[in-house]
Motif scaffolding. Structure first.
Motif, PDB file in Angstrom:
ATOM      1  N   PHE A  44      47.907  38.475 -23.038  1.00 47.28           N
ATOM      2  CA  PHE A  44      48.471  39.500 -23.510  1.00 47.28           C
ATOM      3  C   PHE A  44      47.316  40.212 -24.425  1.00 47.28           C
ATOM      4  O   PHE A  44      47.104  41.587 -24.392  1.00 47.28           O
ATOM      5  N   ARG A  45      46.764  39.552 -25.161  1.00 49.68           N
ATOM      6  CA  ARG A  45      45.730  39.974 -26.111  1.00 49.68           C
ATOM      7  C   ARG A  45      44.591  40.733 -25.385  1.00 49.68           C
ATOM      8  O   ARG A  45      43.863  41.422 -25.550  1.00 49.68           O
TER       9      ARG A  45
ATOM     10  N   PRO B   8      57.988  34.383 -20.926  1.00 56.07           N
ATOM     11  CA  PRO B   8      58.075  35.345 -20.264  1.00 56.07           C
ATOM     12  C   PRO B   8      58.682  35.085 -18.969  1.00 56.07           C
ATOM     13  O   PRO B   8      59.458  36.101 -18.596  1.00 56.07           O
TER      14      PRO B   8
ATOM     15  N   ALA C 117      45.220  43.816 -23.590  1.00 57.57           N
ATOM     16  CA  ALA C 117      45.518  44.781 -24.805  1.00 57.57           C
ATOM     17  C   ALA C 117      43.937  45.559 -24.904  1.00 57.57           C
ATOM     18  O   ALA C 117      43.804  46.646 -24.744  1.00 57.57           O
TER      19      ALA C 117
ATOM     20  N   ARG D  32      49.615  44.014 -27.279  1.00 67.63           N
ATOM     21  CA  ARG D  32      49.187  43.189 -28.601  1.00 67.63           C
ATOM     22  C   ARG D  32      50.553  42.567 -29.302  1.00 67.63           C
ATOM     23  O   ARG D  32      50.641  41.385 -29.706  1.00 67.63           O
TER      24      ARG D  32
ATOM     25  N   PHE E  78      52.469  39.653 -15.057  1.00 68.22           N
ATOM     26  CA  PHE E  78      52.746  39.150 -16.340  1.00 68.22           C
ATOM     27  C   PHE E  78      54.171  38.462 -16.723  1.00 68.22           C
ATOM     28  O   PHE E  78      54.976  38.746 -17.532  1.00 68.22           O
ATOM     29  N   ARG E  79      54.681  37.798 -15.597  1.00 68.50           N
ATOM     30  CA  ARG E  79      56.067  36.966 -15.791  1.00 68.50           C
ATOM     31  C   ARG E  79      55.964  35.770 -15.449  1.00 68.50           C
ATOM     32  O   ARG E  79      56.712  34.764 -15.611  1.00 68.50           O
ATOM     33  N   PHE E  80      54.822  35.068 -15.032  1.00 73.08           N
ATOM     34  CA  PHE E  80      54.889  33.555 -14.666  1.00 73.08           C
ATOM     35  C   PHE E  80      54.719  32.982 -15.993  1.00 73.08           C
ATOM     36  O   PHE E  80      54.475  33.272 -16.966  1.00 73.08           O
TER      37      PHE E  80
ATOM     38  N   VAL F 227      53.494  42.145 -27.665  1.00 68.66           N
ATOM     39  CA  VAL F 227      54.002  41.112 -26.734  1.00 68.66           C
ATOM     40  C   VAL F 227      53.218  39.855 -26.879  1.00 68.66           C
ATOM     41  O   VAL F 227      53.826  38.749 -26.697  1.00 68.66           O
ATOM     42  N   ALA F 228      51.921  39.871 -27.430  1.00 70.45           N
ATOM     43  CA  ALA F 228      51.143  38.573 -27.610  1.00 70.45           C
ATOM     44  C   ALA F 228      51.834  37.933 -28.823  1.00 70.45           C
ATOM     45  O   ALA F 228      52.051  36.779 -28.577  1.00 70.45           O
ATOM     46  N   ASP F 229      52.098  38.848 -29.752  1.00 68.61           N
ATOM     47  CA  ASP F 229      52.763  38.002 -31.023  1.00 68.61           C
ATOM     48  C   ASP F 229      54.187  37.663 -30.497  1.00 68.61           C
ATOM     49  O   ASP F 229      54.406  36.467 -31.087  1.00 68.61           O
TER      50      ASP F 229
ATOM     51  N   ILE G 259      54.923  36.196 -27.789  1.00 65.28           N
ATOM     52  CA  ILE G 259      54.872  35.144 -27.021  1.00 65.28           C
ATOM     53  C   ILE G 259      54.641  34.084 -28.068  1.00 65.28           C
ATOM     54  O   ILE G 259      54.984  32.857 -28.160  1.00 65.28           O
ATOM     55  N   ASP G 260      53.592  34.276 -29.060  1.00 60.73           N
ATOM     56  CA  ASP G 260      53.106  33.440 -30.079  1.00 60.73           C
ATOM     57  C   ASP G 260      54.736  32.871 -31.032  1.00 60.73           C
ATOM     58  O   ASP G 260      54.584  31.862 -31.551  1.00 60.73           O
TER      59      ASP G 260
ATOM     60  N   THR H 140      51.816  33.120 -18.529  1.00 61.52           N
ATOM     61  CA  THR H 140      51.402  34.267 -19.289  1.00 61.52           C
ATOM     62  C   THR H 140      51.552  34.010 -20.884  1.00 61.52           C
ATOM     63  O   THR H 140      52.651  33.992 -21.368  1.00 61.52           O
ATOM     64  N   ASP H 141      50.404  33.777 -21.414  1.00 61.42           N
ATOM     65  CA  ASP H 141      50.644  33.544 -22.852  1.00 61.42           C
ATOM     66  C   ASP H 141      49.934  34.473 -23.785  1.00 61.42           C
ATOM     67  O   ASP H 141      49.604  35.640 -23.077  1.00 61.42           O
ATOM     68  N   GLY H 142      49.978  34.221 -25.108  1.00 67.17           N
ATOM     69  CA  GLY H 142      49.712  35.421 -25.991  1.00 67.17           C
ATOM     70  C   GLY H 142      47.992  35.799 -25.757  1.00 67.17           C
ATOM     71  O   GLY H 142      47.615  36.917 -25.957  1.00 67.17           O
TER      72      GLY H 142
END
Lengths: 331, 331
Positions: free
Chosen positions: B182-183, A195, B186, A183, B172-174, A185-187, A189-190, B177-179
């Motif tokens: 990741f959410r 990545p 999670a 979670r 999770f490195r390309f 990491v999602a923030d 990225i936002d 891979t966006d928010g």
């Protein structure tokens, strides 16, 4: 505010000048946490200096593009520490991880805050200890600190914390990678992290020596205990011939760790005449931190290290049988 | 409910029996999406069958522990498809990706739903198309489908979708891979996924041959064009001596790709007498899919392959200069 941060919030509000430091051989969690916290404190108009006891690695330089992280200099310790209200010590909980900075920090009048996710802290290291071993990285704690204190995670902070978290979770694959981590990491990225870009900067941009050294090192692989222990070594003449350094062997051990049946992987490195560094990785039930500690080393349950005085052959003859008997007692 | 799922929700409610299928050479995104969706439909008391046109890979078997995913059998196509109201086609949008199943699906009376994240769909493949090229994996779409329809993500579903998403994002490195990714991950971890466990099952469990083969292959590394092109090869006698197969060389090319300055990495494999497979990876501006296509191969912009009739030496002598001149024209 969550309890663990309330005391820190007071300190951050009252103090004017901060030193943010981390451990010897700083890894991306150390550097990223230092940069992330320092950048945040600067937004509060604090005076901040970043110092490490040994140089930051090449692959972390992009997190400190202006070269503001200073290498600790014994001869200027008084000048450095005299002007500091608070020293914030990140990603470590034991004095020996501070190397030559330890006595200087001990003797200075600075208030010491430790923010860390390791276990077994030294009792007297911190005036204020914020420790959460469940956090997958110290970068996770810095993120939570900034949020708890109402700060904004800017893109430079997000990049620094992403690098910290990505590396301490082995690129989001270790057992410590929890929902809390993803979670955050999602923030990040936002907040603008890319990545693929951070991954490339941290893990790639390797030197040709990394590739040239592979044949000699992997020609030494051996295994025992029905394939449960696997090891290999690198000596200085291999490095010389390949035009490589030990930094170029990062990730080598993962190849033997990834083999089916291997419970403990070891990599013996002759760092100097009569001095061997041993990296240990565990896949199964063996706690390599405990094993390493029994020989003066340390680390995490699944990734640890130890130093050995003697030749490569002596190190192998000492360490491997110890693990073999440990594995026998486990099964 | 989000618009893209409302039509699907109606279909899912009305139909009784479903076929869930994916593409030839199913990867973990294909298998994980099939398993995740099938398990969810079962909770709605639907009749569900899972079919793939070619076998699922070894490292995906743990997602289908009872072996319920059936290999398509031309001779039983009528029996299979006759009983089906809806065929849900996952992770593909073009008929040729369905291999031998394509004509059977085309001719059957089943209503066809495609759920996919690829671009350039075939016009006539779907009666209902749910397509989102911004999704990092089809597994992301299956997760969102289940949530939109008010379903529960059980642990088996979570494991399947985690495997799907982890692999399609390169762990999770390309850049995809966006928010959002990741959410979702999670949430999957909160549902019980252990990332280290799935990672190990998908990427590890390698054979000892992988390690034993490294020295011989990496002894062949070369580079040219100021280090912009790097390559190596493996022949059959190397495999024999190491007790390895070409499957064991998975990931080898990443080592040379990761070297600073390398724009194109190549791995030449003598798969048979006079037959060479070439893997190409691009880091920079070179579109290796286009280059490979010019020699009868294909793939993606940054990862492609081609087959060559001739010896290893001939393949290298033909392919490397072609790339060198391409790189010269780029700079």
């Amino acid at each position: 505010m969550s309890d663990i941060w309330s005391e820190f919030a007071k300190t951050a509000e009252e103090a004017r000048s901060f030193l943010v430091v981390s451990h010897v051989n700083p890894d991306p969690d150390a550097v990223g946490s230092v940069v992330g916290l320092a950048r945040y404190l600067e937004t509060l108009s604090k005076s901040v200096r970043m110092v490490t006891p040994t140089p930051i690695p090449e692959n972390c330089r992009f997190l400190d593009p202006e070269g503001e992280i200073v290498l600790f200099d014994q001869t200027r310790a008084d000048a450095l520490l005299g002007a500091v209200d608070v020293a914030i010590i990140l990603d470590l909980s034991s004095w020996n991880q501070l190397g030559e900075m330890a006595p200087a920090l001990k003797d200075s009048g600075a208030y010491r805050v430790v923010i860390d996710h390791h276990t077994d802290p030294d009792d007297d290291i911190a005036d204020l200890m914020v420790r959460d071993p469940a956090a997958s990285a110290t970068g996770v704690l810095i993120y939570e600190l900034i949020r708890e204190l109402g700060g904004r995670v800017t893109q430079p902070i997000a990049n620094a914390l992403f690098a910290a978290i990505m590396t301490d979770t082995g690129s989001f694959r270790f057992s410590n990678t929890d929902g809390r981590t993803f979670r955050i990491v999602a923030d990040l990225i936002d907040a603008g992290v890319r990545p693929d870009d951070i991954y490339r900067r941290i893990y790639e941009g390797k030197r040709w020596g990394t590739v040239k050294l592979l044949p000699a090192v992997f020609a030494t692989v051996e295994r025992s205990a029905n394939g449960k222990v696997a090891w290999m070594h690198a000596n200085r003449s291999m490095l010389k011939q390949a035009g490589a350094s030990f930094e170029d062997t990062d990730g080598y051990i993962d190849h033997i760790r990834a083999v089916k049946g291997v419970e403990v992987a070891l990599f013996f490195k002759e760092v100097d005449e009569g001095r061997v560094r041993v990296s240990l990785r565990s896949q199964g039930g063996v706690d390599v931190a405990r094993f390493a500690a029994s020989m003066g080393g340390g680390g995490h349950t699944r990734a640890a290290g130890l130093a050995f005085e003697g030749t490569l052959e002596e190190a192998i003859a000492k360490v491997v049988p110890g693990l073999e008997s440990l594995l026998r007692s486990h099964s």
